[in-house]
Design a protein around this motif. Sequence first.
Motif, PDB file in Angstrom:
ATOM      1  N   LEU A   1      -9.015  53.744  67.873  1.00  0.00           N
ATOM      2  CA  LEU A   1      -8.751  54.275  66.530  1.00  0.00           C
ATOM      3  C   LEU A   1      -9.125  53.272  65.450  1.00  0.00           C
ATOM      4  O   LEU A   1      -9.548  53.649  64.362  1.00  0.00           O
ATOM      5  N   ALA A   2      -8.989  51.979  65.773  1.00  0.00           N
ATOM      6  CA  ALA A   2      -9.311  50.955  64.777  1.00  0.00           C
ATOM      7  C   ALA A   2     -10.791  51.010  64.408  1.00  0.00           C
ATOM      8  O   ALA A   2     -11.190  50.550  63.349  1.00  0.00           O
ATOM      9  N   GLY A   3     -11.621  51.585  65.280  1.00  0.00           N
ATOM     10  CA  GLY A   3     -13.052  51.618  65.009  1.00  0.00           C
ATOM     11  C   GLY A   3     -13.556  52.920  64.410  1.00  0.00           C
ATOM     12  O   GLY A   3     -14.746  53.061  64.155  1.00  0.00           O
ATOM     13  N   VAL A   4     -12.650  53.870  64.176  1.00  0.00           N
ATOM     14  CA  VAL A   4     -13.080  55.164  63.630  1.00  0.00           C
ATOM     15  C   VAL A   4     -13.407  55.003  62.144  1.00  0.00           C
ATOM     16  O   VAL A   4     -12.651  54.376  61.415  1.00  0.00           O
ATOM     17  N   PRO A   5     -14.553  55.552  61.689  1.00  0.00           N
ATOM     18  CA  PRO A   5     -14.901  55.431  60.269  1.00  0.00           C
ATOM     19  C   PRO A   5     -13.819  56.048  59.379  1.00  0.00           C
ATOM     20  O   PRO A   5     -13.193  57.031  59.758  1.00  0.00           O
ATOM     21  N   SER A   6     -13.640  55.456  58.203  1.00  0.00           N
ATOM     22  CA  SER A   6     -12.512  55.861  57.365  1.00  0.00           C
ATOM     23  C   SER A   6     -12.624  57.300  56.873  1.00  0.00           C
ATOM     24  O   SER A   6     -11.614  57.952  56.642  1.00  0.00           O
ATOM     25  N   VAL A   7     -13.874  57.813  56.733  1.00  0.00           N
ATOM     26  CA  VAL A   7     -14.023  59.196  56.255  1.00  0.00           C
ATOM     27  C   VAL A   7     -13.329  60.166  57.190  1.00  0.00           C
ATOM     28  O   VAL A   7     -12.760  61.179  56.770  1.00  0.00           O
ATOM     29  N   VAL A   8     -13.371  59.841  58.505  1.00  0.00           N
ATOM     30  CA  VAL A   8     -12.769  60.724  59.498  1.00  0.00           C
ATOM     31  C   VAL A   8     -11.266  60.859  59.228  1.00  0.00           C
ATOM     32  O   VAL A   8     -10.696  61.948  59.349  1.00  0.00           O
ATOM     33  N   TYR A   9     -10.629  59.743  58.840  1.00  0.00           N
ATOM     34  CA  TYR A   9      -9.212  59.815  58.490  1.00  0.00           C
ATOM     35  C   TYR A   9      -9.011  60.709  57.275  1.00  0.00           C
ATOM     36  O   TYR A   9      -7.997  61.392  57.157  1.00  0.00           O
ATOM     37  N   GLY A  10      -9.991  60.682  56.363  1.00  0.00           N
ATOM     38  CA  GLY A  10      -9.911  61.542  55.187  1.00  0.00           C
ATOM     39  C   GLY A  10      -9.917  63.014  55.578  1.00  0.00           C
ATOM     40  O   GLY A  10      -9.130  63.810  55.073  1.00  0.00           O
ATOM     41  N   ILE A  11     -10.809  63.372  56.526  1.00  0.00           N
ATOM     42  CA  ILE A  11     -10.884  64.762  56.988  1.00  0.00           C
ATOM     43  C   ILE A  11      -9.559  65.168  57.634  1.00  0.00           C
ATOM     44  O   ILE A  11      -9.011  66.239  57.366  1.00  0.00           O
ATOM     45  N   LEU A  12      -9.032  64.257  58.461  1.00  0.00           N
ATOM     46  CA  LEU A  12      -7.756  64.501  59.124  1.00  0.00           C
ATOM     47  C   LEU A  12      -6.643  64.663  58.099  1.00  0.00           C
ATOM     48  O   LEU A  12      -5.834  65.595  58.166  1.00  0.00           O
ATOM     49  N   GLY A  13      -6.621  63.754  57.106  1.00  0.00           N
ATOM     50  CA  GLY A  13      -5.592  63.800  56.070  1.00  0.00           C
ATOM     51  C   GLY A  13      -5.638  65.105  55.296  1.00  0.00           C
ATOM     52  O   GLY A  13      -4.601  65.703  55.001  1.00  0.00           O
ATOM     53  N   LEU A  14      -6.858  65.573  54.992  1.00  0.00           N
ATOM     54  CA  LEU A  14      -7.017  66.826  54.251  1.00  0.00           C
ATOM     55  C   LEU A  14      -6.452  67.988  55.061  1.00  0.00           C
ATOM     56  O   LEU A  14      -5.714  68.830  54.552  1.00  0.00           O
ATOM     57  N   ALA A  15      -6.787  68.021  56.369  1.00  0.00           N
ATOM     58  CA  ALA A  15      -6.355  69.141  57.203  1.00  0.00           C
ATOM     59  C   ALA A  15      -4.850  69.091  57.454  1.00  0.00           C
ATOM     60  O   ALA A  15      -4.167  70.112  57.364  1.00  0.00           O
ATOM     61  N   VAL A  16      -4.329  67.901  57.786  1.00  0.00           N
ATOM     62  CA  VAL A  16      -2.930  67.809  58.215  1.00  0.00           C
ATOM     63  C   VAL A  16      -1.975  67.679  57.029  1.00  0.00           C
ATOM     64  O   VAL A  16      -1.088  68.504  56.845  1.00  0.00           O
ATOM     65  N   PHE A  17      -2.169  66.644  56.205  1.00  0.00           N
ATOM     66  CA  PHE A  17      -1.167  66.367  55.166  1.00  0.00           C
ATOM     67  C   PHE A  17      -1.339  67.280  53.950  1.00  0.00           C
ATOM     68  O   PHE A  17      -0.370  67.828  53.444  1.00  0.00           O
ATOM     69  N   VAL A  18      -2.594  67.429  53.472  1.00  0.00           N
ATOM     70  CA  VAL A  18      -2.809  68.214  52.256  1.00  0.00           C
ATOM     71  C   VAL A  18      -2.560  69.698  52.519  1.00  0.00           C
ATOM     72  O   VAL A  18      -1.871  70.371  51.764  1.00  0.00           O
ATOM     73  N   ARG A  19      -3.133  70.209  53.639  1.00  0.00           N
ATOM     74  CA  ARG A  19      -3.061  71.649  53.882  1.00  0.00           C
ATOM     75  C   ARG A  19      -1.859  72.038  54.742  1.00  0.00           C
ATOM     76  O   ARG A  19      -1.028  72.838  54.344  1.00  0.00           O
ATOM     77  N   TRP A  20      -1.755  71.440  55.945  1.00  0.00           N
ATOM     78  CA  TRP A  20      -0.741  71.883  56.893  1.00  0.00           C
ATOM     79  C   TRP A  20       0.665  71.545  56.404  1.00  0.00           C
ATOM     80  O   TRP A  20       1.556  72.394  56.391  1.00  0.00           O
ATOM     81  N   PHE A  21       0.885  70.299  56.001  1.00  0.00           N
ATOM     82  CA  PHE A  21       2.186  69.909  55.469  1.00  0.00           C
ATOM     83  C   PHE A  21       2.349  70.362  54.030  1.00  0.00           C
ATOM     84  O   PHE A  21       3.410  70.158  53.445  1.00  0.00           O
ATOM     85  N   ALA A  22       1.270  70.939  53.459  1.00  0.00           N
ATOM     86  CA  ALA A  22       1.303  71.454  52.082  1.00  0.00           C
ATOM     87  C   ALA A  22       1.755  70.410  51.067  1.00  0.00           C
ATOM     88  O   ALA A  22       2.524  70.701  50.162  1.00  0.00           O
ATOM     89  N   LEU A  23       1.291  69.186  51.229  1.00  0.00           N
ATOM     90  CA  LEU A  23       1.650  68.143  50.264  1.00  0.00           C
ATOM     91  C   LEU A  23       0.725  68.163  49.055  1.00  0.00           C
ATOM     92  O   LEU A  23       0.962  67.460  48.074  1.00  0.00           O
ATOM     93  N   GLY A  24      -0.353  68.951  49.129  1.00  0.00           N
ATOM     94  CA  GLY A  24      -1.279  69.016  48.006  1.00  0.00           C
ATOM     95  C   GLY A  24      -2.019  67.707  47.814  1.00  0.00           C
ATOM     96  O   GLY A  24      -2.000  66.840  48.676  1.00  0.00           O
ATOM     97  N   HIS A  25      -2.663  67.573  46.649  1.00  0.00           N
ATOM     98  CA  HIS A  25      -3.440  66.354  46.407  1.00  0.00           C
ATOM     99  C   HIS A  25      -2.537  65.267  45.839  1.00  0.00           C
ATOM    100  O   HIS A  25      -2.786  64.724  44.770  1.00  0.00           O
TER     101      HIS A  25
END
Lengths: 331, 289
Positions: free
Chosen positions: B116-140
């Motif tokens: 995980l330490a080697g995963v490009p940071s954009v990938v975390y952004g995609i994950l964050g958008l799907a999980v935290f912004v949308r699924w957890f409905a935390l918005g931007h």
Amino acid sequence: MIRVVMCSLMAALLLAACGGGGNEGDSEKAKLEGNVRIDGSSTVYPITEAVAEEFRTVSPRVKVSVGVSGTGGGFKKFCVAETDINDASRPIKPSEIEKAAEHKVEFIELPVAFDGISVVVNPKNDFVDHLSVAELRRIWEPGSKVRSWKDVRAQWPDREMKLYAPGVDSGTFDYFTETVNGKSGACRSDFSASEDDNVLVTGIAGDQYALGFFGFAYFDHNRDKLKIVAIDGSKGPIEPSNKTINDGTYSPLSRPIFIYVSAEAAKRPEVDAFVNFYLKSAAALVKDVGYVPLPEKVYEFAIARFGSRRTGTVYKSESDKSRTLAELMAP
Amino acid sequence: MTILADSRLRRRWAISGAFRWLCRGITMFGVLMLGVLIYQVAEAGLPWLDWQFITSLPSRFPEKAGVKPAIWGTVWLVALTALISVPVGIAAALYLEEYAHKGRISTFIEVNISNLAGVPSVVYGILGLAVFVRWFALGHSVLAGALTMSLLILPVVITSSREAVRAVPDSLRHAALALGSTRWQMIRYHVIPAALPGILTGVILSLSRAIGETAPLILVGAAVYIGFTPDSPMSEFAVLPLQVYEWSGRPQSEFRELAAAGILVLLVVLVVMNASAVYLRHRFQKGRS
């Protein structure tokens, strides 16, 4: 000390805000509260930022935020109702319209300015006077045979042509390839690309036999480092300028840029006020940030379109893209 | 015989001396590059850096533009990221080092963390958008941004915390257990205090990374223009690196100088943050001796 400065600053801001309010309509606007969420194209961003900045003096309590996810990235959020307004440097795509319909998002399409895509060369290049769209196509089409300037016109020197263009994800690249090569994204692949237009400016300024294209503002602020190429779109060579882009004679490389407003969000008074303010002040503000205003009539059509909440895109078919905005927007 | 030994000895001394100079040269090269970088940024940015720049909102006029919302956004983001990632990182490190049986599952977890330490940071952004912004409905919100950033730095926090926990001598643990403490007491009163300076070093390094990230934040919807400062974890936010990125792409050259001034502010925020962490680490170390 810090507190004193902050207080005086805030007092100054408040005074400025109050100074703006004269009659009753204005004081109503000053009381408006709420959020306006905007995302989308980084090309349109400077205009939206300027409008938001001025809107602060009219309705200081409305919280406006503007992101720069790019036109496509912004539409992904807009079409699932996460944002109220999307900045777009190209018309909405059919696939995006479908997605919006799926999530019951209706949109109002409003053009806000022109951007004239400028074709530039190095100032030391003394032989290029103009290029026709057909010549541009021979240079940029996929599998192009053009290697040196001589391949474009026989009397030009046999020097290798170095090509510079914006990144393939940008709306500028989409529009240029669609207009010149006939298909959005279709292009030869051996050119230097950069998402940052300033890098293109530096590249072309340092390379005597370079050719490139990008938004007009980047040429306008680097006139001493670049030479503009007049483009012949069948009516004789025309250079892009505020006048030729505004009146439509710089064709076909001038493109409109848009904001898309969610019809649901437009029901909120703060969004309604912001969009009306946008369309009324755009003509003055777009000049400040290096873009070209639309003809006055088109802003009037846009205000009327927003007032009647007319949803949907004006680009119904491929041929619509070659018509002028005034024709498309006329009620 | 002596002549041979003498020339050998001289050769060994020469190699030893050369190696020392090589190391010094390489270190100096890094410092020099940093110096050149800071000089260039300071040259362009310093004239723009004043109180007005720090306390103003963004503007289309370079002389009126400022970074106030971006500074506060960055402070909120980093503080929340630290609040989330430090407890989680330490807990994971303690579990892996103190409780987990060395077996297939813990090896599997270890391999995953290092990957995980080697995963490009954009990938975390995609994950964050799907999980935290949308699924957890935390918005931007700044909370969604901080959660995404926490995911991004957790692998480094966990790995460095584990190193720190592992460096605590076993004799300390044995002594505590022999005197009748429970595992919890041993960890709470002996392992954590002894490992804390090392843990803090890892936290400092990873938060310094988080403070400069832009790509994942663009995806989770951080704004560039924002007419207000965040007032809660659910507030929308802008961050300094994103403001710098946007300014550096503007056609007007003044904005590129503003970007340099923004970099200077970012560096100051970073140095202040690191200095306070180093101070904390120093205090913990002192408290123990």
